[in-house]
Design an enzyme around this catalytic site. Structure first.
Site, PDB file in Angstrom:
ATOM      1  N   SER A  73       0.819  -1.206   0.000  1.00 28.01           N
ATOM      2  CA  SER A  73       0.000   0.000   0.000  1.00 28.01           C
ATOM      3  C   SER A  73       0.857   1.263   0.000  1.00 28.01           C
ATOM      4  CB  SER A  73      -0.887  -0.010   1.254  1.00 28.01           C
ATOM      5  OG  SER A  73      -1.937   0.918   1.144  1.00 28.01           O
ATOM      6  N   PRO A  74       0.369   2.357  -0.591  1.00 23.20           N
ATOM      7  CA  PRO A  74       1.108   3.618  -0.510  1.00 23.20           C
ATOM      8  C   PRO A  74       1.317   4.035   0.945  1.00 23.20           C
ATOM      9  CG  PRO A  74      -0.677   3.773  -2.112  1.00 23.20           C
ATOM     10  CD  PRO A  74      -0.876   2.488  -1.370  1.00 23.20           C
ATOM     11  N   GLN A  80       1.328   6.820  -7.046  1.00 17.43           N
ATOM     12  CA  GLN A  80       0.114   7.485  -6.589  1.00 17.43           C
ATOM     13  C   GLN A  80       0.337   8.982  -6.665  1.00 17.43           C
ATOM     14  OE1 GLN A  80      -1.136   7.971  -2.341  1.00 17.43           O
ATOM     15  NE2 GLN A  80      -2.743   6.499  -2.879  1.00 17.43           N
ATOM     16  N   TYR A  86      -7.065  15.019   1.283  1.00 17.80           N
ATOM     17  CA  TYR A  86      -6.192  15.832   0.445  1.00 17.80           C
ATOM     18  C   TYR A  86      -7.037  16.551  -0.614  1.00 17.80           C
ATOM     19  CZ  TYR A  86      -2.630  13.244   2.960  1.00 17.80           C
ATOM     20  OH  TYR A  86      -1.870  12.704   3.964  1.00 17.80           O
ATOM     21  N   ARG A  89      -8.067   6.103  -5.591  1.00 14.79           N
ATOM     22  CA  ARG A  89      -8.311   5.836  -4.173  1.00 14.79           C
ATOM     23  C   ARG A  89      -9.319   6.841  -3.642  1.00 14.79           C
ATOM     24  NH1 ARG A  89      -4.353   4.434   0.935  1.00 14.79           N
ATOM     25  NH2 ARG A  89      -4.392   2.454  -0.167  1.00 14.79           N
ATOM     26  N   ARG A 142       1.358  -1.594   7.109  1.00 13.87           N
ATOM     27  CA  ARG A 142       2.210  -1.880   8.260  1.00 13.87           C
ATOM     28  C   ARG A 142       2.854  -3.271   8.211  1.00 13.87           C
ATOM     29  NH1 ARG A 142      -1.609   1.654  10.210  1.00 13.87           N
ATOM     30  NH2 ARG A 142      -0.824   3.397  11.447  1.00 13.87           N
TER      31      ARG A 142
END
Length: 775
Positions: A419-420, A500, A582, A630, A724
């Site tokens: 994942s980013p 991304q 964002y 996303r 993680r």
């Protein structure tokens, strides 16, 4: 100690019995407004774990219960005329009346005063006369309501109606049956709670309630709109039972159903911020509820009683004991409630799964709460799991996570995505990735994942979150990223690498995460832009400038420039970041977009600019390379993005050419209240995938290869992105393959690492067993 118990259900009675058994000098009184044999519902299911706690705490009660229990192992799932059976599950149930009778007897034997047909005095009054008040007064707790300012309850009413009924024979398995009626989907949940007497099988004539043919609980459930369409909102108990029996006549073998003061109701999830107030404590449904589809209501109440009694025994005073009780039980209950909400939501969205292949549908149902998983179900019933995998076309010996997936013109060799993850490590403070990014992304690419994603790469200097964020807005950025993609393609052949692209919007100009997340820079701040002039944290973060039409065109062109650069840099996939508050996410959420022009207002307006950016980027991104988006499927805050809007967002991006939707949640507003837990965001991806039929990437605390296998095989996700776990172990995917004994094309070890493809040996721990034991 004088103890008052409000409510004579299983939890209150068992708490009274335990407290009296532990200290016979206690004076305990139980108030129950109903008669001794009045009860609602029929059967009660308890787990082996709960029964073990009862056996340890009160062998006498356990002995009584053991003689009453009906036990079985199978679950039957009936859908579109086909019955699939999964075994090895292990259930135990008995009639609620029998359970109450056992507890009444135990309480009387111990000298507890039981006051039936008597309303308890208010808790505040009892608290003055007694040392401890246990409020076990159920989901409609008057105690909780009277002291709402102290307990701070939150009640959520859900979208299905259900009714508790009984059949006068014993099913031989836990039965889920789906009926597709002219009004909509109706589901049946049924299980036995009284065993047939010898010589009376399920087909034998009934001898009446809990008679010689046994008895079963039958719960019928459907969405509110289906219930109203069928006219059940105008039916009494008898008419409702007749309607349900007609719909499920095959399951009931033509028999009738009976009620017990039964009525249609909508399930309510109860959560309290606090469980005690002075010397008054909540227990069972008064404190928390869990949807009946996971059978945990009585289980939780009994376990509450066990923990409360133990804490009162162990702690020096009542206040400390009540705090210890809540500290012990709250995480257990929270975990159960998460599983129950997942199960509840699955049944609410049942109609979206009806066209799944039979075995996948059954597997999806069995794993709906995320407590039963692919690996766990294989232990219970290996043959059933093999049948599911065969139906899905999974090659023999291949875990579902290691099957390939085609995304646009790109075929990924497995379903794992790195994942980013923002690294805040651009060395020059000007957005250029360096050696850190080469090692970070290169290591994870060599670790076996099908797709490795960069962090959010910013499209302009003012679009950075922090001075440590990377970019794609200068020539040196493109060259530096080309170094990374070349390494991945050369040293980890078969691994795809994606970029991304995003813009920080109002969440920019902040410190590195470890220096103070979301805190403004002590100096050198740059101006922020956003859909509306709303600071992320008023009084902390600066107020952004609301973008004008000409400025929107500039931002759009910055994304186009970055996309062209990303293509030249050799990325295999591009993801547009429209999540986490964002810039583009700021347009999508009603909490952050207060515009009154064409770019605000309803969802169509809020989608306008993100879709314009998507179209502009898609136009310059190479046609053979996939593009994903996303989104934040919920803001976890009142007034934010709804589930229906999330589906509509995904549909809009898919219609504009998105090859997959990467479904995340939250981080849009600082006062969010996420429902954290294992795989907690995956239901949002599931809903989008199975409503629209578009590929999805699921994210959010997916922590094990077992989770990935379960999500993919159940059809809830196409790809699973893990963050993680890949920080903990860059070779997470290769190690997942080794732990499952898989060595196929879905997870090839790099040639220099092949010697490490087996688990290293450890010291011997299995000492020889004694040949002879002398007693």
């Amino acid at each position: 100690m004088r103890v008052a118990v409000i409510g004579g259900g299983p939890g209150g009675l068992y708490a009274a019995a335990l407290l009296k058994r532990l200290d016979p000098t206690r004076e305990i009184t139980v108030w129950e407004r109903n008669a001794p044999d009045d009860t609602f519902g029929f059967g009660v299911v308890l787990s082996d774990e709960t029964l073990g706690g009862i056996e340890h705490a009160d062998p006498e009660v356990y002995r009584y219960l053991q003689a009453e229990f009906v036990r079985w192992d199978d679950i039957d799932i009936v859908h579109r005329g086909r019955t699939l059976t999964s075994g090895g599950h292990g259930f135990a149930a008995l009639g609620r009346r029998r359970l109450l009778a056992v507890l009444h007897r135990r309480c009387r034997d111990l000298g507890i005063e039981l006051r039936f047909r008597t309303e308890a005095p208010p808790a505040a009054e009892l608290a003055r006369a007694y040392d401890l008040v246990i409020a076990a007064d159920g989901v409609h707790s008057t105690t909780r309501t009277a002291h709402a300012d102290a307990f701070r309850p939150r009640l959520t009413t859900h979208r299905c109606r259900y009714i508790w009924l009984a059949a006068e024979f014993a099913f031989d398995a836990f039965r889920f049956e789906i009926a597709e009626t002219e009004h909509g989907v109706v589901q049946l949940h049924a299980y036995p709670f009284a065993r047939p007497q010898p010589g009376h099988g399920p087909a034998a004539p009934s001898a009446g309630p809990e008679g010689s043919a046994g008895a079963s609980t039958v719960i019928v459930e459907m969405r509110e709109e289906v219930w109203r369409s069928a006219g059940l909102d105008r039916c009494d108990e008898r008419e409702s039972a007749e309607w349900c029996a007609k719909v499920f006549t095959d399951a009931l073998r033509g028999r009738s159903l009976r009620g017990n003061n039964s009525s249609w109701t909508a399930f309510r999830t109860v959560v309290n911020d606090r469980w005690s107030h002075g010397n008054t404590v909540l227990l069972g449904d008064a404190a928390h509820t869990a949807h009946f589809s996971i059978g945990s209501g009585t289980k939780l109440a009994v376990e509450d009683a066990l923990a409360l009694a133990a804490c009162l025994q162990e702690q020096p005073d009542t206040a400390t004991a009540l705090a210890a009780y809540e500290e012990e039980r709250r995480p257990v209950v929270a975990s159960t409630q998460r599983a129950a909400r997942a199960s509840l939501a699955w049944f609410e969205e049942l109609a979206t799964y009806l066209d799944q292949p039979p075995h996948q549908f059954a597997f999806n149902l069995l794993t709906r709460s995320r407590r039963v998983t692919h690996d766990n179900l294989r232990l219970r019933d290996a043959g059933f799991v093999t049948a599911v995998e065969d139906e899905a076309g999974t090659p023999t010996g291949t875990p579902p996570m290691f099957t390939p997936f085609r995304l646009g013109g790109l075929t990924l060799r497995n379903r794992v995505v790195v994942s980013p993850m923002d690294m805040y490590s651009a060395a020059d403070g000007n957005g250029t990735p360096g050696d850190f990014h080469l090692v970070h992304l290169g290591a994870r690419a060599m670790g076996g994942a099908g797709l490795v994603m960069t962090e959010m790469v910013c499209v302009s200097p003012e679009g950075r979150i922090t001075p440590g964020c990377t970019g794609l807005y200068a020539p040196e950025h493109e060259a530096a990223w080309r170094r990374v993609t070349d390494f991945v393609h050369t040293s980890a052949p078969g691994t795809a690498i994606g970029v991304q692209l995003g813009h920080s919007g109002r969440k920019g100009s902040t410190r590195l995460m470890w220096d103070g997340i979301d805190q403004p820079l002590p100096h050198g701040n740059w101006p922020l832009v956003a859909p509306s002039a709303l600071p992320y944290r008023p009084g902390v973060n600066q107020t952004p400038h609301a973008l004008t039409d000409p400025e929107l065109a500039i931002v759009r062109q910055q994304f186009v420039r970055a996309a062209r650069s990303a293509a030249r840099a050799g990325f295999d996939l591009l993801e547009l970041h429209c999540a986490h508050g964002y810039l583009l996410s700021g347009f999508l959420s009603p909490l952050t977009n207060h515009r009154t022009d064409a770019y605000g207002g309803d969802l169509t307006g809020r989608l306008r600019f993100p879709l314009e950016v998507f179209d502009a980027v898609r136009a310059v991104w190479p046609a053979g390379r996939p593009m994903t988006v996303r989104i934040s499927a919920t803001d976890w805050a009142d007034g934010g993005t709804t589930a229906a809007e999330a589906v509509a967002m995904a549909e809009a991006f898919a219609e504009h050419g998105a090859d997959a939707i990467d479904v995340s949640t939250g981080q849009v507003v600082p006062d969010e209240r996420p429902d954290f837990g294992r795989s907690y965001q995956t239901p949002f991806a599931d809903r989008i995938r199975n409503t629209l039929g578009v590929p999805v990437i699921a994210v959010g605390a997916i922590s094990s290869w077992d989770d990935v296998n379960s999500l993919v095989l159940a059809g809830r996700a196409d790809l699973c992105a893990l963050a993680r776990p890949h920080l903990y172990d860059p070779h997470w995917t290769l190690h997942a393959a080794a732990e499952q004994g898989y060595a196929g094309p879905g997870a090839p070890w790099p040639l220099p690492y092949q010697a490490g493809s087996r688990t290293p040996p450890t010291g011997r721990t299995d000492a020889p067993k004694p040949r002879l034991t002398l007693r």
